[in-house]
Design a protein around this motif. Structure first.
Motif, PDB file in Angstrom:
ATOM      1  N   LYS A 173      17.783  20.775  23.140  1.00 10.44           N
ATOM      2  CA  LYS A 173      18.190  19.880  22.378  1.00 10.44           C
ATOM      3  C   LYS A 173      18.126  20.321  20.816  1.00 10.44           C
ATOM      4  N   ALA A 174      17.376  21.113  20.525  1.00 12.29           N
ATOM      5  CA  ALA A 174      17.143  21.399  18.963  1.00 12.29           C
ATOM      6  C   ALA A 174      18.170  22.737  18.663  1.00 12.29           C
ATOM      7  N   ALA A 175      18.721  23.277  19.793  1.00 13.85           N
ATOM      8  CA  ALA A 175      19.872  24.120  19.569  1.00 13.85           C
ATOM      9  C   ALA A 175      21.107  23.269  19.605  1.00 13.85           C
ATOM     10  N   GLU A 176      21.089  22.287  19.381  1.00 16.09           N
ATOM     11  CA  GLU A 176      22.207  21.112  19.172  1.00 16.09           C
ATOM     12  C   GLU A 176      23.012  20.977  20.380  1.00 16.09           C
ATOM     13  N   ILE A 177      22.949  21.352  21.549  1.00 19.76           N
ATOM     14  CA  ILE A 177      23.612  21.014  22.609  1.00 19.76           C
ATOM     15  C   ILE A 177      23.567  19.413  22.934  1.00 19.76           C
ATOM     16  N   SER A 178      24.843  18.960  23.152  1.00 16.81           N
ATOM     17  CA  SER A 178      24.829  17.651  23.119  1.00 16.81           C
ATOM     18  C   SER A 178      24.548  17.049  24.568  1.00 16.81           C
ATOM     19  N   CYS A 179      24.849  17.715  25.700  1.00 15.98           N
ATOM     20  CA  CYS A 179      24.458  17.293  27.093  1.00 15.98           C
ATOM     21  C   CYS A 179      24.651  18.599  27.870  1.00 15.98           C
ATOM     22  N   ILE A 180      23.724  18.429  29.034  1.00 15.55           N
ATOM     23  CA  ILE A 180      23.901  19.212  30.009  1.00 15.55           C
ATOM     24  C   ILE A 180      24.582  18.568  31.497  1.00 15.55           C
ATOM     25  N   ILE A 181      25.293  19.324  31.835  1.00 17.03           N
ATOM     26  CA  ILE A 181      26.334  18.992  33.325  1.00 17.03           C
ATOM     27  C   ILE A 181      25.962  19.996  34.309  1.00 17.03           C
ATOM     28  N   VAL A 202      21.848  31.775  21.369  1.00 16.98           N
ATOM     29  CA  VAL A 202      21.566  31.361  20.033  1.00 16.98           C
ATOM     30  C   VAL A 202      22.463  31.668  19.063  1.00 16.98           C
ATOM     31  N   LYS A 203      23.220  32.618  18.978  1.00 12.18           N
ATOM     32  CA  LYS A 203      24.412  33.172  17.918  1.00 12.18           C
ATOM     33  C   LYS A 203      25.538  32.261  17.960  1.00 12.18           C
ATOM     34  N   ARG A 204      25.688  32.187  19.408  1.00 11.43           N
ATOM     35  CA  ARG A 204      27.235  31.569  19.719  1.00 11.43           C
ATOM     36  C   ARG A 204      27.346  29.977  19.694  1.00 11.43           C
ATOM     37  N   VAL A 205      26.232  29.398  20.190  1.00 10.00           N
ATOM     38  CA  VAL A 205      25.981  27.914  20.195  1.00 10.00           C
ATOM     39  C   VAL A 205      26.403  27.124  18.773  1.00 10.00           C
ATOM     40  N   LYS A 206      27.337  26.174  19.082  1.00 13.55           N
ATOM     41  CA  LYS A 206      27.531  25.348  17.734  1.00 13.55           C
ATOM     42  C   LYS A 206      27.189  24.107  18.110  1.00 13.55           C
ATOM     43  N   ARG A 207      26.850  23.200  17.126  1.00 11.60           N
ATOM     44  CA  ARG A 207      26.544  21.776  17.012  1.00 11.60           C
ATOM     45  C   ARG A 207      27.627  21.236  18.155  1.00 11.60           C
ATOM     46  N   GLY A 208      26.934  20.350  19.025  1.00 10.07           N
ATOM     47  CA  GLY A 208      27.724  19.555  20.021  1.00 10.07           C
ATOM     48  C   GLY A 208      28.233  20.269  21.216  1.00 10.07           C
ATOM     49  N   LYS A 214      32.005  16.004  22.428  1.00 10.28           N
ATOM     50  CA  LYS A 214      33.018  16.962  22.504  1.00 10.28           C
ATOM     51  C   LYS A 214      32.579  18.338  22.187  1.00 10.28           C
ATOM     52  N   GLY A 215      32.699  19.237  23.104  1.00 10.77           N
ATOM     53  CA  GLY A 215      32.089  20.689  22.842  1.00 10.77           C
ATOM     54  C   GLY A 215      32.616  21.745  23.733  1.00 10.77           C
ATOM     55  N   THR A 216      32.094  22.988  23.319  1.00  6.83           N
ATOM     56  CA  THR A 216      32.641  24.389  24.197  1.00  6.83           C
ATOM     57  C   THR A 216      31.463  24.227  25.149  1.00  6.83           C
ATOM     58  N   VAL A 217      31.946  24.806  26.267  1.00  5.75           N
ATOM     59  CA  VAL A 217      30.812  24.798  27.406  1.00  5.75           C
ATOM     60  C   VAL A 217      30.225  26.256  27.493  1.00  5.75           C
ATOM     61  N   HIS A 218      28.987  26.423  27.887  1.00  8.76           N
ATOM     62  CA  HIS A 218      28.132  27.492  27.925  1.00  8.76           C
ATOM     63  C   HIS A 218      27.723  27.110  29.446  1.00  8.76           C
ATOM     64  N   LYS A 219      28.015  28.137  30.169  1.00  4.58           N
ATOM     65  CA  LYS A 219      28.074  28.002  31.896  1.00  4.58           C
ATOM     66  C   LYS A 219      27.008  28.842  32.446  1.00  4.58           C
ATOM     67  N   TYR A 220      26.286  28.618  33.225  1.00  2.00           N
ATOM     68  CA  TYR A 220      25.413  29.119  33.897  1.00  2.00           C
ATOM     69  C   TYR A 220      25.228  29.231  35.454  1.00  2.00           C
ATOM     70  N   GLY A 221      24.528  29.679  36.205  1.00  2.07           N
ATOM     71  CA  GLY A 221      24.496  29.669  37.780  1.00  2.07           C
ATOM     72  C   GLY A 221      23.516  28.645  38.297  1.00  2.07           C
ATOM     73  N   ALA A 222      23.141  28.857  39.362  1.00  4.31           N
ATOM     74  CA  ALA A 222      22.134  28.215  40.005  1.00  4.31           C
ATOM     75  C   ALA A 222      20.729  28.406  39.632  1.00  4.31           C
ATOM     76  N   ASN A 223      19.834  27.630  39.900  1.00  8.15           N
ATOM     77  CA  ASN A 223      18.270  27.964  39.716  1.00  8.15           C
ATOM     78  C   ASN A 223      17.890  28.575  38.394  1.00  8.15           C
ATOM     79  N   VAL A 224      18.610  28.034  37.263  1.00  5.39           N
ATOM     80  CA  VAL A 224      18.086  28.695  36.042  1.00  5.39           C
ATOM     81  C   VAL A 224      16.633  27.847  35.862  1.00  5.39           C
ATOM     82  N   ASP A 225      15.654  28.686  35.539  1.00  5.05           N
ATOM     83  CA  ASP A 225      14.449  28.227  35.665  1.00  5.05           C
ATOM     84  C   ASP A 225      14.109  28.037  34.154  1.00  5.05           C
ATOM     85  N   THR A 226      12.841  27.343  33.898  1.00  7.17           N
ATOM     86  CA  THR A 226      12.430  27.033  32.520  1.00  7.17           C
ATOM     87  C   THR A 226      11.868  28.231  31.918  1.00  7.17           C
ATOM     88  N   ASP A 227      11.304  29.049  32.466  1.00  7.70           N
ATOM     89  CA  ASP A 227      10.938  30.531  31.877  1.00  7.70           C
ATOM     90  C   ASP A 227      12.420  31.188  31.397  1.00  7.70           C
TER      91      ASP A 227
END
Lengths: 417, 166
Positions: free
Chosen positions: B74-82, B45-51, B3-16
């Motif tokens: 993962k180390a930012a404690e995001i629980s999953c990516i949709i 980084v300031k906004r993200v909470k565990r999970g 259970k967690g709050t959503v951080h949402k992004y668009g298409a083609n987010v690259d690893t850079d």
């Protein structure tokens, strides 16, 4: 079966494989570099295995942040060097190294029909030799270093057919940028690309390496070419072991077939911030630049150096431009020296560097400041890729990059010749 | 159940964008997490909470093969990516290191940044607690499910090697 399916079937002891199937694939070479190897080594040790499966099939190349740009990167290179020596694997120290995807084919370490995996997304470059080569992450590479095999999902194959004759100053870079502009950065997601057609047959090996290199920029798992006389000639002087040449079956099933007529394709420029923002150089408009980079795993080979030299000979880099030229390997560097090109570059006012990935990924040797613009023969123009997030990168072939360096703005070679 | 709050992004987010190359001179996940998403979302980084849950449109994680990208998330404690789809190297990397990924078009279309989601990884059910809508993610192929339940690729490979020794 398609070319890719044939190679994967052979390397998984299957009579046939179909797209979507999960298989275990034997690998002929496992590669990593100074950025990805440290994590791979950590995971390898976590597995509790003492030795790599075959030291002759594991290679590590320091190329991204070398010669070491800071203490942290020196520590990573050191960790890799020590592991490589301890395991007796193939390793290229400074003085022998090159950018991995220029170096490995040049050294005969990749041959047609082989399966290569590398902890670098541009591992797909070796598809130019008719090998199945794909990028993976460090953990995948670590496990393959231990076992000699890796799981894969057999990809669908998209067949791209290029008809017609290439125009002057048009090469592999332009064909692949035009293609990515057409199908998009996820146009070949989870798929392999088979490049074919008479324009491909006419393309040099260096041009084919450039095209295969950027298959990943369309999301592809691999970009592969058939083996012809040019491939055989390239490989013959380098190979120290036998290899097999595969051909796709006549009835091979492709998920898509796209045909291009290359005759009217101009040199292409991909505008910020996506390799898919490709357009003909004549339509780019007046874009002043601060820097030009000629090199990288995409365009750091001898043919690229020759094209740049042809344009820069007897000319001067624009006073507002820093031009950085990076031969992709020591051999390319030596060849450029022997052919008198280094003098041409230096007299033109360019700087010439030892091989390194350097500026391509904003590492060192040409990082961009806020608001700066760079025309580059590299492969990615994402936000922040070459430094500041407020900088812009324009991707182009070496002829356009060299002509732009002279003109101080993005220019076609025809404008100065 | 996640259970967690959503951080949402668009298409083609690259690893850079996920972890800029200038930070790749280290491989410690906690250090990488300090710079996660900073070039496209300075406050992440300031906004993200565990999970919390990361969400994106198509082709998430394209570009470089750097495993530092899923490690940082993962180390930012995001629980999953949709997402609607993932770039294939990122997909492998995330599964290999035990960062759960779900592909679901509707969930992405019907969820806003800041919504709260509940995710059941065992059956791919996603519930948006903010708007009450429910979604079902694409099921994993059997092989992938086996890899995930083994605890990632290292654990899976350990088992394989053990069975060879027997």
């Amino acid at each position: 079966m398609t070319l890719v399916e044939k190679i994967l079937a052979e390397h998984s002891d299957n009579k046939g494989v179909s797209p979507g199937e999960f298989i275990n694939v034997r690998v002929d070479l496992v590669m990593s570099n100074d950025i990805t190897a440290p994590i791979a080594i950590r995971e390898f040790k976590r597995l509790g295995v003492d030795r790599v499966f075959d030291p002759g099939k594991v290679v590590m190349v320091p190329d991204h942040f070398v010669p070491n740009k800071d203490i942290a990167s020196a520590e990573q290179a050191k960790l890799m060097r020590e592991f490589a020596h301890e395991q007796g694997i193939i390793y290229f120290e400074l003085g022998e190294m090159g950018i991995e995807h220029v170096l490995l084919p040049e050294q005969g370490l990749v041959l047609p029909g082989e399966v290569v995996i590398g902890a670098d997304s541009h591992t797909c470059t070796y598809g130019a030799l008719g090998a199945f080569a794909t990028g993976m992450g460090s953990t995948d590479i670590a496990m393959a270093m231990a076992t000699g095999d890796i799981w894969m999902k057999v990809p669908h194959t998209i067949r791209l057919v290029y008809h017609g004759n290439l125009g002057e100053w048009v090469g592999g870079k332009d064909l692949i940028l035009h293609t990515i502009g057409d199908i998009g950065v996820d146009g070949a997601l989870y798929s392999a690309i088979e490049f074919t057609g008479e324009a491909i047959e006419a393309l040099s090996m260096d041009g084919r390496f450039t095209m295969a290199n950027m298959a990943i920029e369309a999301g592809a798992k691999a970009g592969i070419f058939g083996v012809d006389n040019k491939t055989q000639l390239y490989v013959k002087s380098r190979a120290e072991r036998s290899y097999l040449v595969y051909e796709p079956d006549n009835g091979a099933e492709y998920s898509n077939v796209i045909e291009y007529d290359v005759s009217d394709i101009e040199p292409q420029v991909a505008l910020p911030h996506s390799p898919a923002n490709a357009r003909p150089v004549s339509q780019v408009g007046n874009i002043e630049i601060n820097q030009a980079v000629i090199g990288s795993c995409t365009n750091g080979r001898i043919e690229d150096m020759r094209i740049a030299a042809q344009i820069l000979k007897g000319r001067k880099i624009h006073p507002g431009v820093r031009c950085i030229i990076i031969p992709g390997s020591q051999q390319v560097y030596l060849d450029a020296l022997a052919e008198g090109m280094l003098g041409v570059f230096i007299r033109a006012g360019a700087v010439v560097s030892t091989p390194t990935c350097g500026p391509c990924l904003g590492g060192h040797m040409g990082v961009l400041a806020d608001g700066e613009r760079c025309v580059s023969t590299t492969n990615r123009n994402f936000v922040g890729r070459m430094g500041s997030t407020k900088a812009e990168v324009y991707l182009a072939n070496p002829a356009v990059a060299a002509a732009s360096a002279v003109m101080g703005k993005i220019a076609s070679p025809e404008e100065i010749l | 159940m996640l259970k967690g709050t959503v951080h949402k992004y668009g298409a083609n987010v690259d690893t850079d964008a996920i972890i800029p190359a200038r930070y790749l001179n280290v491989s410690d996940p906690a250090e990488l997490a300090n710079h996660c998403m900073e070039d496209i979302d300075e406050d992440f980084v300031k906004r993200v909470k565990r999970g919390d849950i990361m969400m994106a449109a198509t082709n998430f994680g394209c570009g470089s093969s750097r495993e530092h990208a899923p490690l940082a998330i993962k180390a930012a404690e995001i629980s999953c990516i949709i997402a609607k789809s993932f770039a294939r190297i990122f997909f492998r990397n995330a599964i290999n290191i035990g960062l759960p990924l779900l592909e679901c078009d509707q969930a992405v279309d019907k969820t806003e940044a800041g919504d709260t989601l509940e995710v059941d990884l065992s059956n791919g059910r996603i519930k948006n607690l903010t708007n009450g809508m429910e979604f079902e993610a694409k099921a994993y192929p059997d092989f992938m499910a086996e890899l995930i339940s083994a605890g990632g690729l290292v654990e899976y490979t350990k088992k394989r090697l053990d069975s060879r020794r027997v």
